[in-house]
Each structure stands twice: as structure tokens, then as C-alpha cells.
Design a protein around this motif. Structure first.
Motif, PDB file in Angstrom:
ATOM      1  N   ALA A   1      -1.828 -20.268 -31.392  1.00 24.97           N
ATOM      2  CA  ALA A   1      -0.822 -21.333 -31.377  1.00 24.97           C
ATOM      3  C   ALA A   1      -1.449 -22.718 -31.353  1.00 24.97           C
ATOM      4  CB  ALA A   1       0.089 -21.167 -30.152  1.00 24.97           C
ATOM      5  N   THR A   2      -2.775 -22.802 -31.282  1.00 32.77           N
ATOM      6  CA  THR A   2      -3.396 -24.120 -31.140  1.00 32.77           C
ATOM      7  C   THR A   2      -3.783 -24.742 -32.482  1.00 32.77           C
ATOM      8  OG1 THR A   2      -5.638 -23.229 -30.929  1.00 32.77           O
ATOM      9  CG2 THR A   2      -4.348 -23.420 -28.911  1.00 32.77           C
ATOM     10  N   VAL A   3      -3.676 -23.980 -33.572  1.00 28.89           N
ATOM     11  CA  VAL A   3      -4.016 -24.567 -34.869  1.00 28.89           C
ATOM     12  C   VAL A   3      -2.907 -25.518 -35.301  1.00 28.89           C
ATOM     13  CG1 VAL A   3      -5.549 -22.730 -35.630  1.00 28.89           C
ATOM     14  CG2 VAL A   3      -3.098 -22.514 -36.033  1.00 28.89           C
ATOM     15  N   ARG A   4      -3.290 -26.629 -35.913  1.00 28.00           N
ATOM     16  CA  ARG A   4      -2.335 -27.690 -36.255  1.00 28.00           C
ATOM     17  C   ARG A   4      -2.055 -27.711 -37.750  1.00 28.00           C
ATOM     18  NH1 ARG A   4      -1.157 -27.334 -32.244  1.00 28.00           N
ATOM     19  NH2 ARG A   4      -1.233 -28.596 -30.381  1.00 28.00           N
ATOM     20  N   ARG A   5      -0.815 -27.569 -38.118  1.00 27.61           N
ATOM     21  CA  ARG A   5      -0.435 -27.680 -39.526  1.00 27.61           C
ATOM     22  C   ARG A   5      -0.617 -29.115 -39.970  1.00 27.61           C
ATOM     23  NH1 ARG A   5       3.335 -24.811 -42.772  1.00 27.61           N
ATOM     24  NH2 ARG A   5       4.294 -26.129 -44.361  1.00 27.61           N
ATOM     25  N   PRO A   6      -1.368 -29.347 -41.048  1.00 27.21           N
ATOM     26  CA  PRO A   6      -1.588 -30.723 -41.505  1.00 27.21           C
ATOM     27  C   PRO A   6      -0.288 -31.399 -41.935  1.00 27.21           C
ATOM     28  CG  PRO A   6      -3.134 -29.228 -42.550  1.00 27.21           C
ATOM     29  CD  PRO A   6      -2.116 -28.383 -41.862  1.00 27.21           C
ATOM     30  N   VAL A   7      -0.222 -32.690 -41.707  1.00 26.70           N
ATOM     31  CA  VAL A   7       0.973 -33.443 -42.077  1.00 26.70           C
ATOM     32  C   VAL A   7       0.987 -33.720 -43.583  1.00 26.70           C
ATOM     33  CG1 VAL A   7       2.122 -35.661 -41.789  1.00 26.70           C
ATOM     34  CG2 VAL A   7       1.216 -34.463 -39.797  1.00 26.70           C
ATOM     35  N   SER A   8      -0.203 -33.990 -44.131  1.00 25.68           N
ATOM     36  CA  SER A   8      -0.279 -34.391 -45.537  1.00 25.68           C
ATOM     37  C   SER A   8      -0.298 -33.192 -46.481  1.00 25.68           C
ATOM     38  CB  SER A   8      -1.543 -35.222 -45.745  1.00 25.68           C
ATOM     39  OG  SER A   8      -1.815 -35.368 -47.107  1.00 25.68           O
ATOM     40  N   ALA A   9       0.429 -33.314 -47.600  1.00 31.32           N
ATOM     41  CA  ALA A   9       0.408 -32.266 -48.627  1.00 31.32           C
ATOM     42  C   ALA A   9      -0.538 -32.641 -49.760  1.00 31.32           C
ATOM     43  CB  ALA A   9       1.816 -32.053 -49.172  1.00 31.32           C
ATOM     44  N   ASP A  10      -1.273 -33.763 -49.581  1.00 31.59           N
ATOM     45  CA  ASP A  10      -2.227 -34.235 -50.588  1.00 31.59           C
ATOM     46  C   ASP A  10      -3.400 -33.295 -50.763  1.00 31.59           C
ATOM     47  OD1 ASP A  10      -2.582 -37.862 -50.529  1.00 31.59           O
ATOM     48  OD2 ASP A  10      -1.004 -36.516 -51.258  1.00 31.59           O
ATOM     49  N   LEU A  11      -4.020 -33.329 -51.956  1.00 34.72           N
ATOM     50  CA  LEU A  11      -5.262 -32.590 -52.201  1.00 34.72           C
ATOM     51  C   LEU A  11      -6.370 -33.054 -51.268  1.00 34.72           C
ATOM     52  CD1 LEU A  11      -5.824 -32.005 -56.033  1.00 34.72           C
ATOM     53  CD2 LEU A  11      -5.765 -30.325 -54.191  1.00 34.72           C
ATOM     54  N   SER A  12      -6.269 -34.330 -50.840  1.00 32.83           N
ATOM     55  CA  SER A  12      -7.300 -34.877 -49.959  1.00 32.83           C
ATOM     56  C   SER A  12      -7.309 -34.161 -48.612  1.00 32.83           C
ATOM     57  CB  SER A  12      -7.076 -36.378 -49.750  1.00 32.83           C
ATOM     58  OG  SER A  12      -5.785 -36.579 -49.182  1.00 32.83           O
ATOM     59  N   ALA A  13      -6.213 -33.479 -48.286  1.00 30.92           N
ATOM     60  CA  ALA A  13      -6.147 -32.752 -47.009  1.00 30.92           C
ATOM     61  C   ALA A  13      -6.518 -31.277 -47.172  1.00 30.92           C
ATOM     62  CB  ALA A  13      -4.738 -32.866 -46.428  1.00 30.92           C
ATOM     63  N   ALA A  14      -7.089 -30.909 -48.327  1.00 29.09           N
ATOM     64  CA  ALA A  14      -7.387 -29.498 -48.621  1.00 29.09           C
ATOM     65  C   ALA A  14      -8.246 -28.832 -47.544  1.00 29.09           C
ATOM     66  CB  ALA A  14      -8.076 -29.380 -49.978  1.00 29.09           C
ATOM     67  N   ALA A  15      -9.261 -29.551 -47.060  1.00 20.53           N
ATOM     68  CA  ALA A  15     -10.145 -28.960 -46.044  1.00 20.53           C
ATOM     69  C   ALA A  15      -9.381 -28.705 -44.745  1.00 20.53           C
ATOM     70  CB  ALA A  15     -11.338 -29.874 -45.789  1.00 20.53           C
ATOM     71  N   GLU A  16      -8.502 -29.658 -44.391  1.00 21.20           N
ATOM     72  CA  GLU A  16      -7.656 -29.491 -43.193  1.00 21.20           C
ATOM     73  C   GLU A  16      -6.756 -28.265 -43.336  1.00 21.20           C
ATOM     74  OE1 GLU A  16      -6.046 -33.741 -42.648  1.00 21.20           O
ATOM     75  OE2 GLU A  16      -5.121 -32.528 -41.032  1.00 21.20           O
ATOM     76  N   TRP A  17      -6.143 -28.138 -44.522  1.00 22.11           N
ATOM     77  CA  TRP A  17      -5.274 -26.995 -44.784  1.00 22.11           C
ATOM     78  C   TRP A  17      -6.047 -25.685 -44.690  1.00 22.11           C
ATOM     79  CZ3 TRP A  17      -0.270 -26.176 -44.758  1.00 22.11           C
ATOM     80  CH2 TRP A  17       0.586 -27.283 -44.872  1.00 22.11           C
ATOM     81  N   HIS A  18      -7.281 -25.679 -45.279  1.00 20.37           N
ATOM     82  CA  HIS A  18      -8.113 -24.470 -45.228  1.00 20.37           C
ATOM     83  C   HIS A  18      -8.374 -24.069 -43.779  1.00 20.37           C
ATOM     84  CE1 HIS A  18     -12.075 -22.548 -44.789  1.00 20.37           C
ATOM     85  NE2 HIS A  18     -11.701 -21.840 -45.835  1.00 20.37           N
ATOM     86  N   ASP A  19      -8.763 -25.064 -42.953  1.00 20.25           N
ATOM     87  CA  ASP A  19      -9.058 -24.761 -41.553  1.00 20.25           C
ATOM     88  C   ASP A  19      -7.825 -24.243 -40.826  1.00 20.25           C
ATOM     89  OD1 ASP A  19     -11.551 -27.355 -40.792  1.00 20.25           O
ATOM     90  OD2 ASP A  19     -11.477 -25.716 -42.251  1.00 20.25           O
TER      91      ASP A  19
END
Lengths: 91, 283
Positions: free
Chosen positions: A22-40
């Protein structure tokens, strides 16, 4: 291992469905620039041997999403709260 | 088809052929009727202890030091971040290269090198009955409950089914899964109902985000990973060991393990044979 639903009380384990950390955070941005955040967020996990904060759903009961603090080695359950009131809740 | 394309044999059996091969199956099972089977005739069993001891003796004969009761407590890095050794409960060991193959405790040990991995540790319960005369001479798997059963040469029936389904390092399972596993056994082979359970335990499974393993380099120089085998690692031991050795020796994967990298998710190359998505407990 017993989970106590805040709404229904202590119920058999088979009534609950496990989601995960439950501690993982869904990224706010849907941009490609947030791809690494989304992967994590989607793929990487601490997976600790010990205290773990996780999401369960009382699917065989009231259907509420729960945030559970549990030890993954001993299965001791420290806390169960509604997910929306939990540490993992959306800001 | 996928198996045949990869060089493994796979025969489709008619209902009667399947039931003939395994007389213990209840032909009248109407809840989950058996319509046929898929047979890999070339496959067989291996005694897990013998395999482990065989490799241990072979390694020992070739000059490998096997240090038992020695827990890795840290991974030492140099100024550039390269892994150069391990700290253990029995002292420090320097190394030019380090191979990590610790199954369910992979995340736990990888964290010592500041790595977060696409793995959740789950447990799989296993059951052994009292010894009986030969009744099953093959390995049977059954879609209901992901159930499998075979008979050991000591006569006990060895079986299991699904994961418990939540993160755990406990090495013991909970009752709902026991009930579900035994239910699957009863649907398929109700004649086993009177058998007593003799042994029961749970193993810690390194469940990956796509159900497929990692045999690869890591972002840490000098540290190599062989993990994410979920509940299917034992049967892959010879091949996975061979590929891992190649990867460590050459500092790059062999063609056989080229797909099994940590970065495959970021590149869009998940090897998700079950199609269940990034939810480890579904694989």
C-alpha cells in the motif's frame, strides 16, 4: 492469521482478497517523462521480511478496501483500517 | 503448440486415454469433469535431495567451497558502486563477481546492494500423505485450484495447489489454502479421502511481476541475479545454472536467457505466459 474488518469485525481469512503493497505511490503525471516513476510504481516492491503495509479487500463481505499493517514473517496483524483513512490514501 | 515449437513433446489425450493412465481419477467427477489431458511423455521425476547433493558433490570435487550456516548480512561496494564482496555471519568474503540465487529471500538480500526488484515473496504450501502402495505413477496436474499430485518412492502422495496469496516469509501456511488444496484433491481423486497427512510445510516463493525468472546482470557492477522462479525453479535448475554460469563468466546473457532481464518491464518485453499482468499472486 485473522483480519478484523472495521465494518464487519473479525472474519475468516478466505473472505479477503489481497492486492499488495500500500506504500507505492501512483504517479500524478501521465506524461512520457514520468515513465520511470510509472515503472517503479507498477513493478518495483520493497517486499520486506517484517513490517508490511498492504491493501486487502473484503470481497467476501462488505467489499471495503482495507489498509493492513502486518508482519510478513510472523503474520502478526498490527492494524486494520479503511484504506481511504490510511497512509496509502490518495493525497 | 508452444511446447512443441520449443522442442518439448506435448500429446493431447482423449478423455479415456487420460483416465486409463491415471485410474485414481474419478471418472464420474461432474463438478470439474475431465475431458482429456496434455501429456509430456518424455518427462520424469527427480528426487530433489539427490539433485541438490549431486550438484554439491560435483561442485566440491571441482574445488568449490560450500560454507554452510553462513548468512550473508551485507554486500560490500567500492567507491564506484561495484560489488566487491559480502559480509557474512562468519566474516567477510571478497569476490571479483557475485552471483545471487536465493529464491524467496531475493529482495531481502538484494536490498543489501540498494536494489528494489519486481518480486514479491509468497508462500506455497506442500503436503505429503502417509505411505501407501503405488497408486499414481506419473505427475498429474489439474486446472482446478492449480493442483498437482505425484507419488514418492517412499509411497507418500506429494501434492499442492495455489499460493496462499499474500506476502509472506513465514514458511507455514494458513487454513483456507489447506482446505482449498484438499478440496481440489477430493474433486479429482476422492479415493484418497481416508489418507492421513504426514508432512506439511510452505516454501517462500520469489514471485515475479510476470511469472518469469531473471537470469541477468543487475544495475550493480559485479552482481548477477538468478531469481524470480516463482514456484517452478527446481525443474529448471540444470538449465538456469548453466545460463547463469555463462552470464557471470561472459558478463552477458546467453541466447537462452537473453529475455530474462530486470529491465524487460521498462522496455515492454514482459514474459507473461499466464497473461495475468503485474500482480505476482496471480502468476
Amino acid at each position: 492469521m485473522r483480519l478484523s474488518c472495521p465494518i464487519c469485525g473479525e472474519r475468516p481469512l478466505e473472505e479477503f482478497n489481497y492486492r499488495g503493497d500500500a506504500t507505492v505511490r501512483r504517479p500524478v503525471s501521465a506524461d512520457l517523462s514520468a515513465a520511470a516513476e510509472w515503472h517503479d510504481y507498477v513493478y518495483l516492491r520493497d517486499n520486506p521480511r517484517g513490517a508490511h503495509t498492504e491493501h486487502w479487500r473484503h470481497g467476501g463481505g462488505c467489499g471495503a478496501w482495507l489498509e493492513v499493517e502486518r508482519d510478513t514473517l510472523t503474520h502478526e496483524v498490527f492494524a486494520v483500517r479503511l484504506a481511504k483513512a490510511g497512509k496509502g490514501a490518495a493525497r | 503448440n508452444a511446447m512443441i515449437l520449443h522442442g518439448a513433446d506435448a500429446e493431447l489425450l482423449e478423455r479415456d486415454q487420460a483416465l486409463d493412465m491415471v485410474p485414481a481419477i474419478d471418472a464420474g467427477n461432474s463438478r470439474f469433469p475431465v475431458y482429456g489431458g496434455l501429456l509430456q511423455r518424455r518427462a520424469g521425476n527427480a528426487r530433489h535431495d539427490a539433485v541438490a547433493w549431486g550438484y554439491a558433490r560435483g561442485a566440491d570435487m571441482r574445488g568449490v567451497d560450500i560454507i554452510q550456516n553462513c548468512e550473508v548480512t551485507g554486500i560490500t561496494r567500492d567507491g564506484s558502486g561495484r560489488a566487491i564482496g559480502v559480509e557474512t555471519s562468519r566474516g567477510a568474503i571478497k569476490a571479483g563477481k557475485i552471483g545471487l540465487a536465493v529464491a524467496g529471500h531475493t529482495s531481502h538480500v538484494a536490498a543489501m546492494a540498494d536494489l528494489r526488484l519486481p518480486i514479491e515473496s509468497h508462500k506455497l504450501q506442500a503436503f505429503v500423505t502417509e505411505g501407501i502402495k503405488p497408486v499414481i505413477d506419473t505427475v498429474v496436474t489439474f486446472g482446478h485450484g492449480h493442483f498437482y499430485i505425484s507419488q514418492s518412492d517412499k509411497g507418500g502422495l506429494v501434492f499442492g495447489a495455489n499460493l496462499d496469496g499474500y506476502n509472506s516469509y513465514a514458511q507455514r501456511g494458513n487454513l483456507p489454502t489447506i482446505e482449498a488444496t484438499v478440496e481440489a484433491a477430493m474433486h479429482l481423486m476422492p479415493s484418497l479421502a481416508r489418507l492421513r497427512l504426514l508432512r506439511h510445510w510452505a516454501g517462500v516463493m520469489d514471485m515475479s511481476m510476470d511469472g518469469s525468472p531473471f537470469i541477468c546482470r543487475t544495475p550493480v557492477e559485479g552482481l548477477y541475479l538468478n531469481a524470480g522462479w516463482c514456484y517452478g525453479g527446481f525443474k529448471a535448475t540444470p538449465a538456469s545454472g548453466w545460463c547463469f554460469a555463462h552470464t557471470i563468466a561472459r558478463d552477458e546473457p546467453h541466447a537462452y536467457n537473453a529475455y530474462y532481464t530486470l529491465d524487460r518491464f521498462a522496455r515492454g518485453y514482459a514474459v507473461d505466459t499466464k497473461g495475468a499482468g503485474p500482480q505476482p499472486n496471480y502468476h
